[in-house]
Design a protein around this motif. Structure first.
Motif, PDB file in Angstrom:
ATOM      1  N   GLN A 135       3.254   8.258  -4.340  1.00  0.00           N
ATOM      2  CA  GLN A 135       3.820   8.904  -3.164  1.00  0.00           C
ATOM      3  C   GLN A 135       4.756  10.039  -3.566  1.00  0.00           C
ATOM      4  OE1 GLN A 135       3.964   4.882  -0.501  1.00  0.00           O
ATOM      5  NE2 GLN A 135       5.064   6.629   0.289  1.00  0.00           N
ATOM      6  N   GLU A 189       0.814  -1.211   0.000  1.00  0.00           N
ATOM      7  CA  GLU A 189       0.000   0.000   0.000  1.00  0.00           C
ATOM      8  C   GLU A 189       0.848   1.261   0.000  1.00  0.00           C
ATOM      9  OE1 GLU A 189      -2.851  -0.052   3.115  1.00  0.00           O
ATOM     10  OE2 GLU A 189      -3.935  -1.794   2.328  1.00  0.00           O
ATOM     11  N   SER A 190       2.058   1.159   0.544  1.00  0.00           N
ATOM     12  CA  SER A 190       2.915   2.339   0.605  1.00  0.00           C
ATOM     13  C   SER A 190       4.363   1.897   0.707  1.00  0.00           C
ATOM     14  CB  SER A 190       2.554   3.220   1.805  1.00  0.00           C
ATOM     15  OG  SER A 190       2.799   2.533   3.027  1.00  0.00           O
TER      16      SER A 190
END
Length: 211
Positions: A204, A116-117
């Motif tokens: 991001q 997810e990140s």
């Protein structure tokens, strides 16, 4: 880098022959996993003619990015060799039982597994150059298909433009000549390309630099 050598396999289907494990040769291994990723994406969409998402396209390209990053400094020639090998291996791979290779590819290239990140590098030059040049790689590769995910491509393009001046200022502040700057950017791209799926990393990057 030019889009001319970016040729993703488009129509990949499975037949009944037994498929061996992944090749020992690193270029062929990465290209095989790219073909498998494309086949799996088409299967999940239920049609060889379905338009792949940008996440799926990024997953296919990720194998070329990772192989190009071998050794810690990005080698565009090595990455291009992986992309060029994909269409040549397409029928050979998908003409057998390719499904077991999905797990083998995930194990061989753990950075391709869904997350997810990611944690972007803390070093200013590494994160600026890494985000900029990863975006350049992906947008160049997908430019001919950008209308399928135009908002994401526009966001990546806008981020690149904002980073142009920032990155230039950072390179100048560090007193790097052209060769040193190119080497630093190659290391930055290799670092960022192996953090996780390209679209996760780029989203991001956009959050950090794009607005």
């Amino acid at each position: 880098m030019r889009a001319a050598w970016i040729m993703l396999p488009l129509a990949l289907a499975a037949c009944g022959k037994k498929q061996a494990g992944l090749p020992d040769d690193p270029i062929r291994r990465a290209a095989t996993c790219g073909v498998v990723a494309a086949a799996d994406a088409r299967r999940s969409l239920g049609s060889v003619d379905a338009k792949l998402t940008i996440e799926q396209q990024g997953h296919i390209l990720h194998y070329a990015l990772i192989e190009g990053s071998e050794g810690g400094s990005f080698d565009r020639t090595r990455s291009a060799a992986v992309v060029n090998a994909m269409p040549l291996l397409g029928d050979k791979v998908t003409g057998g039982k390719w499904e077991p290779l999905i797990g083998q590819c995930a194990d061989a290239y753990p950075a391709t597994k869904p997350v997810e990140s990611v944690t972007l590098p803390s070093d200013t030059l590494t994160v600026q150059a890494g985000c900029h040049d990863l975006s350049d790689f992906i947008t160049t590769a997908l430019r001919s298909q950008e209308n399928n995910f135009i908002d994401r491509i526009r966001a990546y393009d806008a981020m690149e433009r904002k980073l142009d001046n920032r990155m230039g200022a950072t390179l100048k502040a560090r007193g790097l000549d052209q060769a040193e700057a190119n080497a630093a950017r190659a290391k930055a791209l290799a670092r960022v390309a192996t953090l996780g799926p390209p679209t996760v990393v780029l989203d991001q990057c956009v959050e950090k630099f794009g607005s």
